[in-house]
Write a protein that holds these residues in place. Structure first.
Motif, PDB file in Angstrom:
ATOM      1  N   SER A  12       0.730  -1.302  -0.024  1.00 54.55           N
ATOM      2  CA  SER A  12      -0.025   0.015   0.047  1.00 54.55           C
ATOM      3  C   SER A  12       0.799   0.970   0.309  1.00 54.55           C
ATOM      4  O   SER A  12       0.716   2.137  -0.686  1.00 54.55           O
ATOM      5  CB  SER A  12      -0.852   0.099   1.103  1.00 54.55           C
ATOM      6  N   THR A  13       1.816   1.133   0.962  1.00 53.32           N
ATOM      7  CA  THR A  13       2.858   2.381   0.801  1.00 53.32           C
ATOM      8  C   THR A  13       3.654   2.648  -0.523  1.00 53.32           C
ATOM      9  O   THR A  13       3.859   3.598  -0.916  1.00 53.32           O
ATOM     10  CB  THR A  13       3.760   2.524   2.011  1.00 53.32           C
ATOM     11  N   CYS A  14       3.965   1.549  -1.323  1.00 53.98           N
ATOM     12  CA  CYS A  14       4.683   1.679  -2.325  1.00 53.98           C
ATOM     13  C   CYS A  14       3.579   2.126  -3.594  1.00 53.98           C
ATOM     14  O   CYS A  14       4.299   2.942  -4.193  1.00 53.98           O
ATOM     15  CB  CYS A  14       5.132  -0.066  -2.629  1.00 53.98           C
ATOM     16  N   VAL A  36       8.044  11.995   1.628  1.00 57.20           N
ATOM     17  CA  VAL A  36       8.988  11.761   2.525  1.00 57.20           C
ATOM     18  C   VAL A  36       8.202  10.801   3.521  1.00 57.20           C
ATOM     19  O   VAL A  36       8.962   9.606   4.027  1.00 57.20           O
ATOM     20  CB  VAL A  36       9.640  12.944   3.150  1.00 57.20           C
ATOM     21  N   ILE A  37       7.412  11.074   4.146  1.00 56.65           N
ATOM     22  CA  ILE A  37       6.628  10.486   5.339  1.00 56.65           C
ATOM     23  C   ILE A  37       6.230   8.935   4.653  1.00 56.65           C
ATOM     24  O   ILE A  37       6.545   7.714   5.429  1.00 56.65           O
ATOM     25  CB  ILE A  37       5.186  10.957   5.762  1.00 56.65           C
ATOM     26  N   LEU A  38       5.632   8.656   3.623  1.00 63.98           N
ATOM     27  CA  LEU A  38       5.415   7.428   3.017  1.00 63.98           C
ATOM     28  C   LEU A  38       6.656   6.845   2.629  1.00 63.98           C
ATOM     29  O   LEU A  38       6.785   5.338   3.021  1.00 63.98           O
ATOM     30  CB  LEU A  38       4.530   7.685   1.603  1.00 63.98           C
ATOM     31  N   PHE A 109      -4.758   4.949  -0.865  1.00 60.84           N
ATOM     32  CA  PHE A 109      -3.869   3.711  -0.434  1.00 60.84           C
ATOM     33  C   PHE A 109      -3.172   4.185   1.007  1.00 60.84           C
ATOM     34  O   PHE A 109      -2.541   3.337   1.689  1.00 60.84           O
ATOM     35  CB  PHE A 109      -2.749   3.548  -1.496  1.00 60.84           C
ATOM     36  N   CYS A 110      -3.040   5.476   1.222  1.00 58.62           N
ATOM     37  CA  CYS A 110      -2.575   6.009   2.459  1.00 58.62           C
ATOM     38  C   CYS A 110      -3.439   5.595   3.839  1.00 58.62           C
ATOM     39  O   CYS A 110      -3.067   5.067   4.653  1.00 58.62           O
ATOM     40  CB  CYS A 110      -2.420   7.473   2.451  1.00 58.62           C
ATOM     41  N   PHE A 111      -4.767   5.787   3.560  1.00 59.79           N
ATOM     42  CA  PHE A 111      -5.687   5.006   4.507  1.00 59.79           C
ATOM     43  C   PHE A 111      -5.459   3.489   4.657  1.00 59.79           C
ATOM     44  O   PHE A 111      -5.742   3.004   5.537  1.00 59.79           O
ATOM     45  CB  PHE A 111      -7.109   5.471   4.085  1.00 59.79           C
ATOM     46  N   ILE A 112      -5.456   2.887   3.322  1.00 58.39           N
ATOM     47  CA  ILE A 112      -5.271   1.325   3.675  1.00 58.39           C
ATOM     48  C   ILE A 112      -3.959   1.148   4.513  1.00 58.39           C
ATOM     49  O   ILE A 112      -3.878   0.172   5.136  1.00 58.39           O
ATOM     50  CB  ILE A 112      -5.164   0.665   2.230  1.00 58.39           C
TER      51      ILE A 112
END
Length: 297
Positions: A12-14, A36-38, A109-112
């Motif tokens: 998800s982060t990718c 940057v956070i991801l 996807f961030c929420f996932i």
């Protein structure tokens, strides 16, 4: 279960990193901050997965259970902040086109990722307590430190625009305060996770009391200086939002300058309240520790 959750977190982060990176938004501070956070979340999760696959966690001197729980809580909140701040400060300003669709997908996807990290934290809390936890994670001091560092982390994208503070040395000192207190908070958490506080030349309560008092004083100065030099006309600030050209028209695809200044002021006040609560807690702990000590006749 842990491998499944970390694989979901990596995927998800990718995908979110790929979608955010594909957009032409490198001039938008909050978009860069989200990227940057991801990347940080992806890298830390990948390192943890590799360590567990190679069974290297038993070679560390600190509590691996505490570290995993801290990692899951922090990254869940980080991804939650990205899934809120990224749409609120960037996506809503985009026109209806494929770029907007990719930005919305990145937020999804961030929420996932948030759900995956939160699920891992809940799953870790369900572990049988067989010495994997020291008790620091979940305590009030840790929760306060986590909130302090998270709010400071949210301040960073809004002060990433140098035009907000480079014209005044006092505003530069405010940015230094945010950075110093954020660094001290991270160091304090690491000291507790590694159980190194007992090696300090002073007691733990005294150390935290001095650190909290210093942070409160620094944040009071930062709040006063930032408010004066950003919103008081006598000090060159803009008291009214309507005077900011970037707020009058949709000239930019991100939050206007005046709103960024206001966001930093509000977040500074919120973090000051958290530091005050931290100071009150350690003052009580220090008083109790002093009263318990034997006194001379």
């Amino acid at each position: 279960m842990g491998y499944f959750l970390r694989t979901l977190q990596l995927l998800s982060t990718c995908v979110a990193i790929s979608l955010v990176g594909s957009l032409d938004s490198w001039t938008v501070p909050t978009s860069n901050w989200s990227f940057v956070i991801l990347c940080f979340c992806f890298l830390v999760t990948l390192i943890i997965l590799i360590i567990e696959l190679l069974v290297l966690q038993y070679y560390f001197s600190f509590s691996w259970g505490d570290f995993l729980l801290c990692h899951a809580c922090y990254l869940a909140l980080f991804c939650l902040l990205v899934s809120i701040i990224y749409p609120a400060t960037y996506v809503q300003f985009l026109p209806c086109n494929p770029s907007r669709d990719r930005a919305i997908a990145a937020s999804a996807f961030c929420f996932i990722s948030t759900v995956a990290y939160a699920t891992e934290a809940i799953w870790i809390l369900g572990w049988p307590r067989t010495g994997d936890f020291t008790g620091y994670i979940g305590s009030l001091p840790f929760l306060l430190k986590m909130l302090e560092t998270l709010v400071a982390c949210v301040i960073l994208p809004f002060i990433s625009n140098p035009s907000l503070y480079m014209d005044h040395p006092f505003l530069v000192s405010c940015v230094a305060v945010y950075s110093i207190c954020f660094f001290l908070g991270i160091v304090t958490i690491l000291l507790n996770l590694a159980d190194c506080e007992n090696r300090l030349p002073i007691s733990s309560s005294t150390f935290h009391l001095v650190l909290s008092l210093l942070s409160v004083l620094l944040y009071i100065g930062a709040l006063v200086l930032w408010s004066l030099y950003q919103f008081d006309a006598k000090f060159g600030g803009q008291p009214e939002r309507s005077r900011d050209v970037s707020c009058q028209h949709r000239l930019t695809n991100y939050v206007c300058i005046w709103d960024q200044r206001l966001a930093v002021a509000i977040l500074t006040a919120i973090n000051l309240l958290i530091y005050v609560a931290d100071l009150v807690y350690w003052t009580c702990q220090f008083s109790v520790g002093t009263e318990d000590q034997p006194r001379d006749a």
